[in-house]
Design a protein around this motif. Structure first.
Motif, mmCIF file in Angstrom:
data_model
loop_
_atom_site.group_PDB
_atom_site.id
_atom_site.type_symbol
_atom_site.label_atom_id
_atom_site.label_comp_id
_atom_site.label_asym_id
_atom_site.label_seq_id
_atom_site.Cartn_x
_atom_site.Cartn_y
_atom_site.Cartn_z
ATOM 1 N N ILE A 155 0.924 -1.226 0.167
ATOM 2 C CA ILE A 155 0.102 -0.033 -0.041
ATOM 3 C C ILE A 155 0.892 1.259 0.088
ATOM 4 O O ILE A 155 0.706 2.030 -0.726
ATOM 5 C CB ILE A 155 -0.815 -0.166 1.301
ATOM 6 N N ILE A 156 1.951 1.258 0.884
ATOM 7 C CA ILE A 156 2.761 2.608 0.937
ATOM 8 C C ILE A 156 3.612 2.780 -0.545
ATOM 9 O O ILE A 156 3.589 3.855 -0.913
ATOM 10 C CB ILE A 156 3.592 2.264 2.152
ATOM 11 N N GLU A 157 4.022 1.544 -0.866
ATOM 12 C CA GLU A 157 4.804 1.489 -1.955
ATOM 13 C C GLU A 157 3.957 1.988 -3.305
ATOM 14 O O GLU A 157 4.461 3.032 -3.924
ATOM 15 C CB GLU A 157 5.551 0.398 -2.471
ATOM 16 N N ASP A 158 2.920 1.629 -3.246
ATOM 17 C CA ASP A 158 1.741 2.021 -4.393
ATOM 18 C C ASP A 158 1.524 3.355 -4.339
ATOM 19 O O ASP A 158 1.371 4.105 -5.468
ATOM 20 C CB ASP A 158 0.655 1.062 -4.404
ATOM 21 N N LYS A 159 1.166 3.885 -3.115
ATOM 22 C CA LYS A 159 0.912 5.355 -2.847
ATOM 23 C C LYS A 159 1.905 6.261 -3.331
ATOM 24 O O LYS A 159 1.867 7.280 -3.836
ATOM 25 C CB LYS A 159 0.302 5.481 -1.368
ATOM 26 N N VAL A 160 3.145 5.837 -2.979
ATOM 27 C CA VAL A 160 4.498 6.809 -3.057
ATOM 28 C C VAL A 160 4.611 6.798 -4.602
ATOM 29 O O VAL A 160 4.812 7.752 -4.974
ATOM 30 C CB VAL A 160 5.499 6.439 -2.360
ATOM 31 N N LEU A 161 4.517 5.577 -5.095
ATOM 32 C CA LEU A 161 4.797 5.675 -6.512
ATOM 33 C C LEU A 161 3.821 6.252 -7.392
ATOM 34 O O LEU A 161 4.169 6.903 -8.580
ATOM 35 C CB LEU A 161 5.009 4.118 -7.073
ATOM 36 N N THR A 162 2.570 6.259 -7.007
ATOM 37 C CA THR A 162 1.334 6.934 -7.869
ATOM 38 C C THR A 162 1.415 8.467 -7.549
ATOM 39 O O THR A 162 1.324 9.249 -8.778
ATOM 40 C CB THR A 162 -0.115 6.368 -7.271
ATOM 41 N N HIS A 163 1.651 8.808 -6.335
ATOM 42 C CA HIS A 163 1.599 10.237 -5.918
ATOM 43 C C HIS A 163 2.826 10.954 -6.509
ATOM 44 O O HIS A 163 2.950 12.079 -6.800
ATOM 45 C CB HIS A 163 1.355 10.428 -4.576
ATOM 46 N N GLY A 164 3.984 10.307 -6.241
ATOM 47 C CA GLY A 164 5.475 10.836 -6.852
ATOM 48 C C GLY A 164 5.485 12.412 -6.395
ATOM 49 O O GLY A 164 5.105 12.545 -5.313
ATOM 50 N N ALA A 165 6.304 12.989 -7.057
ATOM 51 C CA ALA A 165 6.506 14.399 -6.621
ATOM 52 C C ALA A 165 5.433 15.395 -6.738
ATOM 53 O O ALA A 165 5.536 16.589 -6.495
ATOM 54 C CB ALA A 165 7.676 15.010 -7.687
ATOM 55 N N GLY A 166 4.079 14.877 -7.097
ATOM 56 C CA GLY A 166 2.811 15.741 -6.823
ATOM 57 C C GLY A 166 2.364 15.875 -5.639
ATOM 58 O O GLY A 166 1.484 16.384 -5.480
ATOM 59 N N SER A 167 3.121 14.996 -4.704
ATOM 60 C CA SER A 167 2.474 15.126 -3.283
ATOM 61 C C SER A 167 2.970 16.534 -2.571
ATOM 62 O O SER A 167 3.798 17.239 -3.030
ATOM 63 C CB SER A 167 2.875 13.931 -2.343
ATOM 64 N N ARG A 168 2.315 16.853 -1.345
ATOM 65 C CA ARG A 168 2.613 18.095 -0.729
ATOM 66 C C ARG A 168 3.797 17.888 -0.175
ATOM 67 O O ARG A 168 4.174 16.629 0.371
ATOM 68 C CB ARG A 168 1.628 18.342 0.412
ATOM 69 N N LYS A 169 4.831 18.828 0.311
ATOM 70 C CA LYS A 169 5.772 18.665 0.941
ATOM 71 C C LYS A 169 5.618 19.007 2.494
ATOM 72 O O LYS A 169 4.590 19.764 2.824
ATOM 73 C CB LYS A 169 7.106 19.712 0.414
ATOM 74 N N ALA A 170 6.293 18.436 3.299
ATOM 75 C CA ALA A 170 6.159 18.797 4.883
ATOM 76 C C ALA A 170 6.722 20.128 5.041
ATOM 77 O O ALA A 170 7.798 20.397 4.440
ATOM 78 C CB ALA A 170 6.928 17.689 5.623
ATOM 79 N N VAL A 171 6.052 20.757 5.796
ATOM 80 C CA VAL A 171 6.561 22.283 5.999
ATOM 81 C C VAL A 171 6.896 22.461 7.700
ATOM 82 O O VAL A 171 7.574 23.406 7.714
ATOM 83 C CB VAL A 171 5.609 23.211 5.755
ATOM 84 N N GLU A 172 6.646 21.446 8.382
ATOM 85 C CA GLU A 172 7.183 21.534 9.721
ATOM 86 C C GLU A 172 7.530 20.071 10.319
ATOM 87 O O GLU A 172 7.327 18.979 9.701
ATOM 88 C CB GLU A 172 5.885 21.704 10.669
ATOM 89 N N GLY A 173 8.347 20.309 11.183
ATOM 90 C CA GLY A 173 8.924 19.129 11.848
ATOM 91 C C GLY A 173 10.133 18.350 11.452
ATOM 92 O O GLY A 173 10.895 19.252 10.527
ATOM 93 N N GLU A 174 10.321 17.330 11.784
ATOM 94 C CA GLU A 174 11.771 16.706 11.149
ATOM 95 C C GLU A 174 11.977 16.391 9.877
ATOM 96 O O GLU A 174 13.026 16.213 9.376
ATOM 97 C CB GLU A 174 11.703 15.278 12.123
ATOM 98 N N TRP A 175 10.782 16.213 9.059
ATOM 99 C CA TRP A 175 11.077 15.862 7.639
ATOM 100 C C TRP A 175 10.676 16.990 6.789
ATOM 101 O O TRP A 175 10.003 16.727 5.689
ATOM 102 C CB TRP A 175 10.289 14.643 7.455
ATOM 103 N N THR A 176 10.751 18.106 7.103
ATOM 104 C CA THR A 176 10.640 19.369 6.468
ATOM 105 C C THR A 176 11.232 19.190 5.057
ATOM 106 O O THR A 176 12.414 18.932 5.039
ATOM 107 C CB THR A 176 11.085 20.668 7.140
ATOM 108 N N GLY A 177 10.571 19.491 4.245
ATOM 109 C CA GLY A 177 11.090 19.287 2.773
ATOM 110 C C GLY A 177 10.865 18.084 2.032
ATOM 111 O O GLY A 177 11.003 18.170 0.817
ATOM 112 N N SER A 178 10.608 17.074 2.776
ATOM 113 C CA SER A 178 10.289 15.963 2.265
ATOM 114 C C SER A 178 8.935 15.691 1.906
ATOM 115 O O SER A 178 8.099 16.264 1.985
ATOM 116 C CB SER A 178 10.401 14.561 3.210
ATOM 117 N N TYR A 179 8.658 14.814 0.921
ATOM 118 C CA TYR A 179 7.277 14.754 0.559
ATOM 119 C C TYR A 179 6.487 13.854 1.342
ATOM 120 O O TYR A 179 7.013 13.172 2.051
ATOM 121 C CB TYR A 179 7.112 14.066 -0.963
#
Length: 99
Positions: A38-62
């Protein structure tokens, strides 16, 4: 495109239902496999079109939400054909909303 998992993300999946007495080991193993798909399918489907984290430890990550888990991932510049899953955090464990 290939998917690579960080040690932290793999640890989260491996600890899933670690002390669960309701499900058998076989059921728990199947649940882990299904969650990974489920996770891999979602990540591959959304790709770079997902939102980026703006707060917290993973800021800048999708970031995407897959089956109740916040999944943080990136594209390593040196490896353009790889999606790197940095972290998987259950929604109940999130203290902030990263997006």
């Amino acid at each position: 495109m290939k998917v690579a998992w960080s040690t932290q993300a793999r640890r989260t999946i491996s600890q899933l239902h670690g002390k669960n007495v309701v499900f058998s080991k076989g059921e728990t193993a199947e649940r882990k496999k299904k969650l990974i798909r489920i996770i891999e399918d979602k990540v591959l489907t959304h790709g770079a079109g997902s939102r980026k984290a703006v707060e917290g430890e993973w800021t800048g990550s999708y970031v995407v939400i897959a089956d109740g888990y916040w999944v943080f991932y990136s594209y390593p510049p040196a490896e353009p054909n790889i999606v790197f899953i940095e972290a998987v955090v259950h929604s109940r464990q999130m203290t902030i909303r990263p997006i």
